[in-house]
Design an enzyme around this catalytic site. Structure first.
Site, PDB file in Angstrom:
ATOM      1  N   HIS A  57      -6.474 -21.618 -45.027  1.00 36.92           N
ATOM      2  CA  HIS A  57      -7.230 -22.857 -44.879  1.00 36.92           C
ATOM      3  C   HIS A  57      -8.650 -22.619 -44.372  1.00 36.92           C
ATOM      4  O   HIS A  57      -9.283 -23.523 -43.822  1.00 36.92           O
ATOM      5  CB  HIS A  57      -6.450 -23.826 -44.000  1.00 36.92           C
ATOM      6  CG  HIS A  57      -5.106 -24.156 -44.584  1.00 36.92           C
ATOM      7  ND1 HIS A  57      -4.971 -24.884 -45.739  1.00 36.92           N
ATOM      8  CD2 HIS A  57      -3.855 -23.775 -44.229  1.00 36.92           C
ATOM      9  CE1 HIS A  57      -3.681 -24.984 -46.046  1.00 36.92           C
ATOM     10  NE2 HIS A  57      -2.991 -24.305 -45.145  1.00 36.92           N
TER      11      HIS A  57
ATOM     12  N   GLU B 133      -4.444 -19.150 -39.694  1.00 36.37           N
ATOM     13  CA  GLU B 133      -4.195 -20.020 -40.851  1.00 36.37           C
ATOM     14  C   GLU B 133      -5.265 -19.676 -41.893  1.00 36.37           C
ATOM     15  O   GLU B 133      -6.148 -20.474 -42.210  1.00 36.37           O
ATOM     16  CB  GLU B 133      -4.258 -21.494 -40.437  1.00 36.37           C
ATOM     17  CG  GLU B 133      -3.075 -21.963 -39.622  1.00 36.37           C
ATOM     18  CD  GLU B 133      -1.797 -22.031 -40.447  1.00 36.37           C
ATOM     19  OE1 GLU B 133      -1.871 -21.924 -41.692  1.00 36.37           O
ATOM     20  OE2 GLU B 133      -0.712 -22.163 -39.851  1.00 36.37           O
TER      21      GLU B 133
ATOM     22  N   GLY C 176      10.369 -21.633 -49.202  1.00 41.54           N
ATOM     23  CA  GLY C 176      10.420 -22.935 -49.842  1.00 41.54           C
ATOM     24  C   GLY C 176      11.571 -23.081 -50.800  1.00 41.54           C
ATOM     25  O   GLY C 176      12.081 -24.187 -51.022  1.00 41.54           O
TER      26      GLY C 176
ATOM     27  N   LYS D  21     -14.067   6.429  -4.872  1.00 41.50           N
ATOM     28  CA  LYS D  21     -15.229   7.308  -4.740  1.00 41.50           C
ATOM     29  C   LYS D  21     -16.212   7.083  -5.887  1.00 41.50           C
ATOM     30  O   LYS D  21     -17.428   7.012  -5.688  1.00 41.50           O
ATOM     31  CB  LYS D  21     -14.757   8.765  -4.706  1.00 41.50           C
ATOM     32  CG  LYS D  21     -15.857   9.784  -4.470  1.00 41.50           C
ATOM     33  CD  LYS D  21     -15.283  11.150  -4.111  1.00 41.50           C
ATOM     34  CE  LYS D  21     -14.384  11.704  -5.210  1.00 41.50           C
ATOM     35  NZ  LYS D  21     -13.870  13.044  -4.889  1.00 41.50           N
TER      36      LYS D  21
ATOM     37  N   SER E  52      -7.099  -9.522  -3.059  1.00 42.40           N
ATOM     38  CA  SER E  52      -6.092 -10.561  -2.877  1.00 42.40           C
ATOM     39  C   SER E  52      -6.617 -11.696  -2.015  1.00 42.40           C
ATOM     40  O   SER E  52      -6.134 -12.830  -2.093  1.00 42.40           O
ATOM     41  CB  SER E  52      -4.824  -9.975  -2.247  1.00 42.40           C
ATOM     42  OG  SER E  52      -5.098  -9.438  -0.967  1.00 42.40           O
TER      43      SER E  52
ATOM     44  N   ASN F 184       5.969 -17.724 -37.588  1.00 44.30           N
ATOM     45  CA  ASN F 184       5.760 -18.112 -38.985  1.00 44.30           C
ATOM     46  C   ASN F 184       5.658 -16.887 -39.882  1.00 44.30           C
ATOM     47  O   ASN F 184       5.496 -15.754 -39.419  1.00 44.30           O
ATOM     48  CB  ASN F 184       4.569 -19.065 -39.125  1.00 44.30           C
ATOM     49  CG  ASN F 184       3.222 -18.377 -39.021  1.00 44.30           C
ATOM     50  OD1 ASN F 184       3.080 -17.175 -39.185  1.00 44.30           O
ATOM     51  ND2 ASN F 184       2.205 -19.166 -38.748  1.00 44.30           N
ATOM     52  N   ASP F 185       5.757 -17.129 -41.196  1.00 39.57           N
ATOM     53  CA  ASP F 185       5.873 -16.016 -42.137  1.00 39.57           C
ATOM     54  C   ASP F 185       4.628 -15.142 -42.176  1.00 39.57           C
ATOM     55  O   ASP F 185       4.720 -13.924 -42.361  1.00 39.57           O
ATOM     56  CB  ASP F 185       6.223 -16.525 -43.540  1.00 39.57           C
ATOM     57  CG  ASP F 185       5.333 -17.694 -43.970  1.00 39.57           C
ATOM     58  OD1 ASP F 185       4.367 -18.011 -43.255  1.00 39.57           O
ATOM     59  OD2 ASP F 185       5.619 -18.292 -45.016  1.00 39.57           O
TER      60      ASP F 185
ATOM     61  N   ARG G 254       0.835  -1.196   0.000  1.00 48.35           N
ATOM     62  CA  ARG G 254       0.000   0.000   0.000  1.00 48.35           C
ATOM     63  C   ARG G 254       0.877   1.255   0.000  1.00 48.35           C
ATOM     64  O   ARG G 254       2.016   1.243   0.469  1.00 48.35           O
ATOM     65  CB  ARG G 254      -0.901   0.019   1.246  1.00 48.35           C
ATOM     66  CG  ARG G 254      -1.727  -1.232   1.431  1.00 48.35           C
ATOM     67  CD  ARG G 254      -2.774  -1.381   0.360  1.00 48.35           C
ATOM     68  NE  ARG G 254      -3.659  -0.226   0.373  1.00 48.35           N
ATOM     69  CZ  ARG G 254      -4.164   0.310  -0.734  1.00 48.35           C
ATOM     70  NH1 ARG G 254      -3.859  -0.184  -1.914  1.00 48.35           N
ATOM     71  NH2 ARG G 254      -4.958   1.346  -0.648  1.00 48.35           N
TER      72      ARG G 254
ATOM     73  N   GLY H 197       1.713 -19.811 -51.247  1.00 51.50           N
ATOM     74  CA  GLY H 197       0.554 -20.253 -50.481  1.00 51.50           C
ATOM     75  C   GLY H 197      -0.240 -19.036 -50.047  1.00 51.50           C
ATOM     76  O   GLY H 197       0.010 -17.914 -50.488  1.00 51.50           O
TER      77      GLY H 197
END
Length: 722
Positions: free
Chosen positions: A569, A566, A416, A259, A302, A516-517, A112, A545
């Site tokens: 897909h 993705e 690739g 308040k 808490s 990933n790309d 506190r 792709g």
């Protein structure tokens, strides 16, 4: 009075509010029971002395403790400025009291702002400080205050093994850290099975209320995000009203924003509502009974993540105030508590359940350990505390060339066909780029990555670039937390279940980030492209792709199994062409470079690809470029293929708009400019009216994969969020 030639230890316990007294009282009772060893002085300040918060100093008097000093230190206002002024007022009043009491040790609890004033005053007056519950993490300004008190304190009594490790990591002397457990557990583990719990429930909640059929609610403001914490409080009240269970709701603490919370409670008529009992304070022994027999506890106290676990009471923790706390399985977190329905659903899930009791924070023996620890303090030891810093390399003096170095990242792009490495500056400039064919085997690929990176690091010195780390962009599904490629695309062989981070980091002695790309393309746009300053956007890669990345609330979405975004897909047809993923009808099966190449080869085999005016060399491989050129020369079959591809991509993007509602769609990759207009047309035709005004832009970045890989390094290394 002497004890075997050793004088009793003068201990000052300073308590600021009802919560810290519940932790300090067991220690105070322990010292009171040992008058030969301890001389106890009690100082009361803070919200204990405010009527609106229950004048809780009276419970200290009821416990028959002599209060040596009462300091009115709270400046009313319940805002940030009032908190600062309260700290200042306490610092003005405390020196006289501490000088008069002249304690050997001051015991301070928690995090506190009042406790910070106590620790500051004692440290400057050369009084030893024992800090309770240091080393914990909760995720708000309390962390900063708690850690600041720990740095001022000479001794520490912490509750968990994790907190102990944090204190050691903060360079505190291990010999001055006691893993004691939470003192309140001594009392609650011994007292929560009282036979009169039904009478206590009746006294606070009225007749007819049975155990496990009521709720205890306690929500405090988050001072670093007051507006949002008030919103969460109002949503909690709405959800509780709708849930229609008897509820004991405690007033919030005195922090900035309290308040406004009380005002919200009164606007909703909570104090007059038949289902609610609003109270300013409940004595700790009775509060234990109420929590242990409740059907659920809700809020951000808490107590919910600490004490309630000892009873197995279900808890709903709202917002970020306790983020980082160690919790038992009884706690359900609703960190993004942005709707009433979300909180109501959490109540449905938790209310009436029972969980195994958790003793993360104590075993009921904290007080004897703390008293023994206090007795072991050698008052003849030097007062000046020392820190246990880890070994570090000697500092190297800087010259002007070092100061003028360009902060840079080493970016790696695994495609690739090619493997590329680049030195990228903080502003996104590619200082130097290296390209090699991507090897077919894992060993050759790793060897080549290391060889190219080492060459780039040598060149970076001559180019006056300081490399902060390595970012890797690769195809496939990636776990960025561990730096592991989980599943690779078919285009990159021997690249599944591969740890990329470890070999590169070990060889180069630099931190390494991997993603990933598609995600890297989104990160590149966020830092250097159209996505800069945009809170919600989607990037779609249209190349060999189809991939992409989703940024929501300025954060990249990875998903629970790192399978988010993705986008290639997304299925747009139930019986479409076969995709490389093994399914059918994916966007990638229609609109990717591979799909267009497949259709170009089919038309060529049927002698329906080339039209008048087109020329092609005999040895030239048929590709998507030939299909696009054929359409431009008026080939209707080629044009039909491309229209179908554009429609498939557009329909997929419409699905994305309806799911995540981004402000912008950025098309990246070699086919981006070709697809931009068809996608806009499909959105106008098929999207909901509320989603049609979306911005669709083609990326202006030449190297999104490399720039995205670099951005991971540059954002992390300069303490930005990734």
């Amino acid at each position: 009075m002497e004890n075997n030639g050793k004088r009793k230890l003068r201990v000052c316990v300073a308590t600021c509010n009802r919560a810290d007294y519940s932790k300090l009282a067991p220690i105070m009772f322990g010292m009171k029971a040992n008058p030969i060893d301890f001389a106890l002085e009690v100082v009361v300040l803070g919200s204990h002395l405010i009527d609106d918060y229950g004048n809780t100093f009276r419970m200290i008097e009821q416990d028959e403790f002599d209060i040596g000093s009462k300091l009115h230190t709270i400046v009313r206002g319940e805002d940030e400025a009032a908190m600062v002024e309260s700290v200042g007022l306490a610092l003005v009043k405390l020196p006289d009291v501490l000088q008069r009491l002249n304690p050997d040790v001051l015991i301070v609890h928690g995090d506190r702002f009042d406790a910070l004033a106590l620790a500051t005053a004692a440290a400057l007056m050369n009084i030893r400080i024992l800090h309770l519950e240091g080393g914990e993490v909760s995720g708000t300004i309390d962390d900063s205050i708690r850690h600041a008190i720990s740095k001022l304190a000479h001794y520490h009594a912490c509750c968990t093994r994790g907190a102990e490790r944090h204190l050691i990591a903060m360079c505190e002397d291990h010999s001055r850290i006691l893993l004691a457990g939470c003192p309140s557990y001594d009392k609650l583990l011994a007292a929560h099975k009282r036979d009169d719990y039904a009478d206590i429930i009746k006294a606070w909640l009225g007749d007819g209320v049975k155990e496990q059929d009521y709720i205890v609610a306690l929500q405090h403001p988050v001072t670093t995000d007051i507006k949002n914490s008030i919103k969460i409080y109002e949503l909690m009240l709405d959800a509780l009203i709708l849930f229609n269970k008897r509820t004991l709701i405690l007033f919030p603490n005195i922090d900035a924003g309290s308040k406004e919370m009380v005002r919200s409670m009164r606007k909703k008529g909570i104090e007059q509502h038949p289902n609610f009992q609003a109270v300013k304070h409940v004595p700790f022994e009775q509060f234990i009974q109420l929590v242990s027999h409740a059907g659920c506890m809700i809020g951000n106290s808490s107590c919910g993540v600490r004490e309630a676990g000892a009873f197995g009471t279900p808890v709903i923790n709202l917002g970020t105030r306790q983020t980082g706390r160690e919790t038992g399985e009884n706690v359900l977190h609703v960190r993004d508590a942005d709707t009433q329905n979300k909180i109501y659903h959490a109540l449905e899930l938790q209310f009436g359940k029972r969980y195994p009791c958790s003793k993360i924070y104590g075993d009921g023996n904290a007080v004897p350990r703390i008293l023994k620890f206090l007795q072991s303090i050698n008052l003849d030891e030097p007062l000046q505390k020392t820190f246990c810093f880890p070994a570090v390399k000697d500092c190297i003096s800087q010259d002007i060339d070092h100061i003028l170095e360009t902060q840079s990242a080493l970016a790696v792009d695994l495609g690739g066909t090619n493997l590329r490495v680049a030195i990228v500056s903080m502003k996104g400039k590619i200082v130097k780029k290296y390209t090699q064919s991507n090897p077919k085997t894992y060993e050759e690929r790793i060897d080549l990555i290391l060889k190219m990176c080492k060459e780039a690091l040598i060149d970076a010195v001559h180019l006056n670039c300081r490399v902060l780390g390595v970012g890797v962009s690769t195809g496939g599904r990636v776990n960025p937390q561990d730096g592991v490629v989980l599943h690779s695309t078919k285009l990159i062989q021997e690249w599944s279940s591969v740890d990329i981070r470890t070999p590169i980091s070990n060889a180069l002695h630099l931190p390494v980030w991997v993603d990933n790309d598609g995600n890297c393309a989104a990160l590149a746009e966020r830092k250097f492209g159209h996505g800069k300053g945009v809170e919600n956007f989607v990037t779609i890669i249209t190349g060999t792709g189809i991939g992409g990345g989703i940024v929501q609330h300025n954060e990249l979405i990875h998903g629970s199994t790192f399978c988010a975004a993705e986008l290639g897909h997304i299925m747009v047809s139930l019986d479409g062409p076969e995709c490389m993923c093994g399914s059918r009808g994916c966007i990638e099966a229609y609109a990717s470079g591979i799909a267009l190449q497949r259709e170009a080869k089919r038309l060529n085999d049927e002698d329906q690809l080339f039209t008048e005016g087109m020329a092609v060399k005999k040895e030239e491989t048929i590709s998507a470029v030939h299909l696009i050129n054929a359409a431009r020369f008026g080939n209707p079959k080629a044009d039909a293929v491309l229209r179908t591809a554009g429609t498939a991509l557009g329909v997929g993007i419409v699905n994305i708009l309806h799911m995540v509602n981004p402000a912008m769609v950025i098309l990246s990759g070699v086919l981006a400019s070709f697809y931009e207009n068809p996608v806009r047309q499909i959105i106008n035709q098929r999207a909901l009216s509320s989603a049609r005004d979306i911005q669709v832009l083609s990326s202006e970045l030449e190297e999104p994969a490399l720039l995205g890989a670099a951005s991971m390094v540059l954002d992390y290394a300069t303490r930005r969020t990734y």
